[in-house]
Design a protein around this motif. Structure first.
Motif, PDB file in Angstrom:
ATOM      1  N   GLU A 271       3.431   2.659  -9.744  1.00 26.69           N
ATOM      2  CA  GLU A 271       4.055   1.731 -10.783  1.00 26.69           C
ATOM      3  C   GLU A 271       5.053   2.717 -11.217  1.00 26.69           C
ATOM      4  O   GLU A 271       6.236   2.118 -11.940  1.00 26.69           O
ATOM      5  N   THR A 272       4.905   3.979 -11.713  1.00 31.74           N
ATOM      6  CA  THR A 272       5.846   4.643 -12.357  1.00 31.74           C
ATOM      7  C   THR A 272       6.647   5.447 -11.567  1.00 31.74           C
ATOM      8  O   THR A 272       7.460   6.453 -12.109  1.00 31.74           O
ATOM      9  N   ASN A 273       6.592   5.711 -10.336  1.00 30.20           N
ATOM     10  CA  ASN A 273       7.557   6.574  -9.497  1.00 30.20           C
ATOM     11  C   ASN A 273       8.925   6.092  -9.793  1.00 30.20           C
ATOM     12  O   ASN A 273       9.369   4.950  -9.471  1.00 30.20           O
ATOM     13  N   ASP A 274       9.842   7.138 -10.255  1.00 28.31           N
ATOM     14  CA  ASP A 274      11.124   6.870 -10.738  1.00 28.31           C
ATOM     15  C   ASP A 274      11.880   6.085  -9.540  1.00 28.31           C
ATOM     16  O   ASP A 274      12.960   5.561  -9.558  1.00 28.31           O
ATOM     17  N   LYS A 275      11.764   6.667  -8.101  1.00 29.74           N
ATOM     18  CA  LYS A 275      12.383   6.078  -6.899  1.00 29.74           C
ATOM     19  C   LYS A 275      11.431   5.143  -6.165  1.00 29.74           C
ATOM     20  O   LYS A 275      11.831   4.493  -5.370  1.00 29.74           O
ATOM     21  N   ARG A 276      10.407   4.535  -6.826  1.00 32.65           N
ATOM     22  CA  ARG A 276       9.701   3.454  -6.415  1.00 32.65           C
ATOM     23  C   ARG A 276       9.198   3.885  -4.850  1.00 32.65           C
ATOM     24  O   ARG A 276       9.721   2.715  -3.908  1.00 32.65           O
ATOM     25  N   ARG A 277       9.004   4.875  -4.526  1.00 31.36           N
ATOM     26  CA  ARG A 277       8.688   5.232  -3.229  1.00 31.36           C
ATOM     27  C   ARG A 277       7.577   4.494  -2.519  1.00 31.36           C
ATOM     28  O   ARG A 277       7.591   4.575  -1.245  1.00 31.36           O
ATOM     29  N   PHE A 278       7.005   4.114  -3.054  1.00 30.58           N
ATOM     30  CA  PHE A 278       5.468   3.336  -2.486  1.00 30.58           C
ATOM     31  C   PHE A 278       5.345   2.057  -2.874  1.00 30.58           C
ATOM     32  O   PHE A 278       5.815   1.456  -3.954  1.00 30.58           O
ATOM     33  N   ALA A 279       4.725   1.136  -1.918  1.00 30.71           N
ATOM     34  CA  ALA A 279       4.486  -0.247  -2.287  1.00 30.71           C
ATOM     35  C   ALA A 279       3.152  -0.683  -1.776  1.00 30.71           C
ATOM     36  O   ALA A 279       2.752   0.003  -0.885  1.00 30.71           O
ATOM     37  N   TYR A 280       2.626  -1.535  -2.542  1.00 24.64           N
ATOM     38  CA  TYR A 280       1.188  -2.102  -1.920  1.00 24.64           C
ATOM     39  C   TYR A 280       1.650  -3.524  -1.180  1.00 24.64           C
ATOM     40  O   TYR A 280       2.751  -4.053  -1.532  1.00 24.64           O
ATOM     41  N   SER A 281       0.744  -3.766  -0.297  1.00 25.88           N
ATOM     42  CA  SER A 281       0.997  -5.134   0.404  1.00 25.88           C
ATOM     43  C   SER A 281       0.844  -6.205  -0.579  1.00 25.88           C
ATOM     44  O   SER A 281       0.315  -6.038  -1.846  1.00 25.88           O
TER      45      SER A 281
END
Length: 182
Positions: A60-70
């Motif tokens: 949720e807080t990664n500034d680059k939004r590197r990860f996503a949940y299904s």
């Protein structure tokens, strides 16, 4: 969780979910997904205990939004930047007229001679704004922003996709579609 711990966890997840899933003993599916419970258990077996709450904070807080949940929240993947083969299933998307790429002076001559190539990744990464390109270029020295004539590139048949975190992806950018931002 403090900022230092967030960065450390984000870097670990980047390594596992983008470059070396085997280092944690997991396998990504063809679209880059791994079940969250599988990932957390594998990391724990390798001496890095991360709880779901900590993982949620990183996503949720990664500034680059590197990860996503299904959609169901049971799986996780990196949004882009893979050096391992995955198909993110991103549809072809009409790009804005201009996109940007951040680099440094030492790469400039080769880029203007050969164009942009994915190097160790699957795709060339482009941004929709100069601020992001500056940030990307700054990681390796004094940043230089290249302007990509995305409209002409698309008209020439190059395919563009946009990742969940807004990074524009394409296979290559020939040198004729590049200019240096003044």
């Amino acid at each position: 969780m403090d900022e230092k711990q967030l960065v450390k966890t984000s870097k670990l997840l980047s390594r596992v979910l983008r470059h070396d899933p085997g280092s944690a003993g997991v396998t990504l599916d063809e679209n880059g997904w791994v079940r969250v419970d599988t990932l957390l258990a594998a990391l724990a077996r390798h001496g890095r205990r991360i709880g779901r709450a900590e993982l949620d904070v990183v996503v949720e807080t990664n500034d680059k939004r590197r990860f996503a949940y299904s959609e169901d929240g049971r799986s996780i993947r990196a949004s882009q930047g893979h050096s391992v083969p995955v198909d993110l299933g991103l549809p072809a998307t009409e790009p804005p007229p201009v996109l940007y790429h951040g680099t440094t002076g030492r790469a400039l001559e080769a880029i203007f001679r050969e164009g942009l190539h994915p190097m160790s990744r699957q795709d060339v990464h482009l941004s929709a704004d100069t601020e992001t390109a500056v940030r990307v270029g700054s990681r390796h020295g004094r940043p230089i922003v290249l302007v990509v004539d995305a409209a002409a590139l698309a008209a020439a048949g190059h395919r563009f996709r946009v990742s969940a975190n807004g990074v524009w992806l394409t296979d290559t950018v020939p040198p004729g579609y590049l200019s240096r931002q003044p």
